[in-house]
Every structure is written in structure tokens, then in C-alpha cells.
Design a protein around this motif. Structure first.
Motif, PDB file in Angstrom:
ATOM      1  N   VAL A   1      -2.864   4.059   0.310  1.00  0.00           N
ATOM      2  CA  VAL A   1      -2.839   5.096   1.345  1.00  0.00           C
ATOM      3  C   VAL A   1      -3.413   4.528   2.641  1.00  0.00           C
ATOM      4  N   SER A   2      -2.519   4.303   3.598  1.00  0.00           N
ATOM      5  CA  SER A   2      -2.862   3.515   4.790  1.00  0.00           C
ATOM      6  C   SER A   2      -2.948   4.353   6.052  1.00  0.00           C
ATOM      7  N   LYS A   3      -2.981   5.670   5.911  1.00  0.00           N
ATOM      8  CA  LYS A   3      -3.061   6.559   7.088  1.00  0.00           C
ATOM      9  C   LYS A   3      -4.247   6.170   7.972  1.00  0.00           C
TER      10      LYS A   3
ATOM     11  N   TYR B   1      -0.185  -5.971   2.216  1.00  0.00           N
ATOM     12  CA  TYR B   1       1.163  -6.461   1.901  1.00  0.00           C
ATOM     13  C   TYR B   1       1.089  -7.892   1.368  1.00  0.00           C
ATOM     14  N   GLU B   2       0.291  -8.700   2.050  1.00  0.00           N
ATOM     15  CA  GLU B   2       0.172 -10.098   1.631  1.00  0.00           C
ATOM     16  C   GLU B   2      -0.529 -10.232   0.285  1.00  0.00           C
ATOM     17  N   ALA B   3      -1.320  -9.230  -0.068  1.00  0.00           N
ATOM     18  CA  ALA B   3      -1.962  -9.218  -1.390  1.00  0.00           C
ATOM     19  C   ALA B   3      -1.013  -8.653  -2.457  1.00  0.00           C
ATOM     20  N   GLY B   4       0.209  -8.338  -2.063  1.00  0.00           N
ATOM     21  CA  GLY B   4       1.207  -7.918  -3.042  1.00  0.00           C
ATOM     22  C   GLY B   4       1.579  -6.447  -3.026  1.00  0.00           C
ATOM     23  N   VAL B   5       0.935  -5.664  -2.195  1.00  0.00           N
ATOM     24  CA  VAL B   5       1.238  -4.223  -2.156  1.00  0.00           C
ATOM     25  C   VAL B   5       2.615  -3.993  -1.524  1.00  0.00           C
ATOM     26  N   ARG B   6       3.451  -3.194  -2.183  1.00  0.00           N
ATOM     27  CA  ARG B   6       4.745  -2.819  -1.622  1.00  0.00           C
ATOM     28  C   ARG B   6       4.892  -1.306  -1.483  1.00  0.00           C
ATOM     29  N   ASP B   7       3.936  -0.546  -1.991  1.00  0.00           N
ATOM     30  CA  ASP B   7       3.997   0.914  -1.896  1.00  0.00           C
ATOM     31  C   ASP B   7       2.871   1.397  -0.978  1.00  0.00           C
ATOM     32  N   PHE B   8       3.269   2.019   0.139  1.00  0.00           N
ATOM     33  CA  PHE B   8       2.288   2.537   1.093  1.00  0.00           C
ATOM     34  C   PHE B   8       2.468   4.044   1.244  1.00  0.00           C
ATOM     35  N   GLY B   9       1.341   4.754   1.318  1.00  0.00           N
ATOM     36  CA  GLY B   9       1.372   6.207   1.487  1.00  0.00           C
ATOM     37  C   GLY B   9       0.839   6.602   2.848  1.00  0.00           C
ATOM     38  N   GLU B  10       1.567   7.492   3.498  1.00  0.00           N
ATOM     39  CA  GLU B  10       1.162   8.002   4.817  1.00  0.00           C
ATOM     40  C   GLU B  10       1.284   9.527   4.789  1.00  0.00           C
ATOM     41  N   ASN B  11       0.513  10.184   5.663  1.00  0.00           N
ATOM     42  CA  ASN B  11       0.588  11.648   5.672  1.00  0.00           C
ATOM     43  C   ASN B  11       1.104  12.237   6.979  1.00  0.00           C
TER      44      ASN B  11
ATOM     45  N   ASP C   1      11.036  -4.470   2.672  1.00  0.00           N
ATOM     46  CA  ASP C   1      10.975  -4.249   1.214  1.00  0.00           C
ATOM     47  C   ASP C   1       9.819  -3.308   0.827  1.00  0.00           C
ATOM     48  N   ILE C   2       9.212  -2.700   1.820  1.00  0.00           N
ATOM     49  CA  ILE C   2       8.132  -1.740   1.534  1.00  0.00           C
ATOM     50  C   ILE C   2       8.730  -0.396   1.126  1.00  0.00           C
ATOM     51  N   ARG C   3       8.103   0.231   0.126  1.00  0.00           N
ATOM     52  CA  ARG C   3       8.481   1.587  -0.287  1.00  0.00           C
ATOM     53  C   ARG C   3       7.485   2.558   0.362  1.00  0.00           C
ATOM     54  N   TRP C   4       8.011   3.461   1.172  1.00  0.00           N
ATOM     55  CA  TRP C   4       7.160   4.390   1.944  1.00  0.00           C
ATOM     56  C   TRP C   4       7.060   5.727   1.232  1.00  0.00           C
ATOM     57  N   HIS C   5       5.828   6.157   0.993  1.00  0.00           N
ATOM     58  CA  HIS C   5       5.570   7.416   0.293  1.00  0.00           C
ATOM     59  C   HIS C   5       4.984   8.437   1.263  1.00  0.00           C
ATOM     60  N   MET C   6       5.625   9.584   1.406  1.00  0.00           N
ATOM     61  CA  MET C   6       5.058  10.670   2.217  1.00  0.00           C
ATOM     62  C   MET C   6       4.165  11.507   1.309  1.00  0.00           C
TER      63      MET C   6
END
Ligand SMILES: *Cc1c(COP(=O)(O)O)cnc(C)c1O
Length: 226
Positions: free
Chosen positions: A24-26, A37-47, A62-67
């Protein structure tokens, strides 16, 4: 804050249960997200829609964006072209708008129904009764560009761990009841239960979470004074 270290530690903790990590990067800048991302995270959550769109435009595709935040109907159009999963669906009218925007972009948009599991007033979400009514609502069957893939919920903000356990257990039981319901419409499947944040993810995992949404434990405290 060593973001890579935090991510690795969390991934190790989540691995035995195959629970997925949503970072969760809000409020955090793109440069900070890139460390994850460089540590391997591809799923990010924003509100927030605007913030998610800006980060989407600047970051690898290639990032998967989660609302994960409350979504206003008039803003669905901005994320419809790329959003991976909307965790915070809390009305049929919102589902109808997601369907309309999904159709425009020829994308079936994956969603979670947000369930109200805490006693706190301010949190959005369906009651159990509303969810059982929703799965029988004929409107749903016409939403060809919406795919519900599970449930999301937030526990009460409390140090009472027994209470948090109860609320997550409740969400998991609701998830299972729906999963083994034989007459769900095609638009509804039960695969993911999104529960657990920095303060309560260990409890959520014990109760069967498949996705945790974690901000502070990866990126540190948020600074809202901008
Ligand atoms: C901010 C937020 C999170 C992450 O919270 P942390 O306590 O920083 O891990 C998770 N879920 C939702 C819906 C949020 O808004």
C-alpha cells in the motif's frame, strides 16, 4: 526504512500460507515505490484515483494496480483502462458503472465486494444481508464486464486481538458460505479474501486471508501534511 528488507521479511512470513502481498503505497513518491518494485513487488495498492493514475503512467507496465479506497462512480473511467483489482466495491450502482467503463475498454474488471465487518460506523461496505441479497439480484447477471472474485474487509482499529480475530473469522465464514453456494451468478466467484493491514495481518493470515494490504510495515509512517 529499508524497504527491500521489509518486503523480504513479509514475503517470508506470507509464503507458508501462499498469501499475496499488496504494497500500500498511498502518499509515497514514485522513487519510493520503485525501491519496492526492485525488491520484487508487483502489486501496489492506492486509495486515490488521481494518485494511482499518475503513478501508473510513470511506472513499469508489469505492475498490478489495486484500488483499495472508497471509489466514486464518476472516477471509475480514469482507472478502467488498467486497474487490476478494485477491492472496495460497496454498491450495485458502482458495479454498474464499472461494467459500463469495462465495456468501453473491452476489459472485464475484477472486483472484491467490501464487507462491513467492524463495529465502526465510518467504514464502507455491505452487510451480510446485503451481500446475500446482491447475489440474487438480477442486475448482476447483466454485468458482463464485472467479475467479482472475492471479498474485502477491515477489522476494528483496536488492541483487542480477540475482537479482531472474531471479525476476520466472520469475513472468512461469509466467504466460505458464498464459495459453497451452488447458485452464484457467473459474475461472482470466491477466490480471494483481502484482509489484514500492518497492525493486524498476522491475525488475518491465521484466519485464512489470501491477500494482505500493507503500507506502514513496508514504507514507514505516512506523512499527510502535503
Ligand atoms: C492505508 C490502507 C491500508 C494499509 O494500512 P497500513 O496500516 O499502513 O498497513 C490497507 N487497507 C486500506 C483499505 C487502506 O486504506
Amino acid at each position: 526504512m529499508n524497504i527491500a528488507e521489509n518486503v523480504q521479511q513479509l514475503q517470508q512470513e506470507l509464503a507458508p500460507s501462499e498469501c499475496k502481498l499488496i504494497a500500500v503505497s498511498k502518499t509515497k513518491p514514485v522513487s519510493t515505490l520503485m525501491d519496492a518494485y526492485e525488491a520484487g513487488v508487483r502489486d501496489f495498492g492506492e486509495n486515490k484515483v488521481q494518485e494511482m493514475v499518475e503513478k501508473y503512467e510513470q511506472m513499469p507496465k508489469d505492475i498490478r494496480w489495486h484500488m483499495i479506497g472508497h471509489l466514486q462512480r464518476n472516477k471509475v473511467k480514469n482507472i478502467a483502462p488498467f486497474v487490476h483489482l478494485i477491492h472496495s466495491v460497496d454498491s450495485i450502482r458502482l458495479m454498474e458503472e464499472i461494467n459500463k467503463q469495462g465495456a468501453k475498454h473491452h476489459r472485464v474488471i475484477s472486483c472484491l465486494l467490501q464487507a462491513h465487518i467492524s463495529e465502526e460506523e465510518s467504514k464502507f461496505g455491505f452487510t451480510d444481508e446485503e451481500i446475500f441479497r446482491l447475489i440474487r439480484d438480477e442486475t448482476i447477471q447483466h454485468l458482463k464486464y464485472v467479475q467479482v472474485v472475492g471479498l474485502m474487509g477491515m477489522a476494528s482499529f483496536t488492541s483487542d486481538e480477540a475482537k479482531v480475530h472474531k471479525e476476520f473469522e466472520h469475513l472468512k465464514l461469509l466467504f466460505d458460505a458464498l464459495k459453497y453456494n451452488d447458485d452464484l451468478p457467473d459474475q461472482i466467484r470466491m477466490e480471494e479474501v483481502s484482509m489484514g493491514m500492518s497492525g493486524d495481518y498476522r491475525i488475518a493470515i491465521e484466519e485464512g486471508s489470501t491477500m494482505v494490504r500493507i503500507g506502514t510495515s513496508i514504507f514507514g509512517e505516512r506523512n499527510y501534511q502535503k
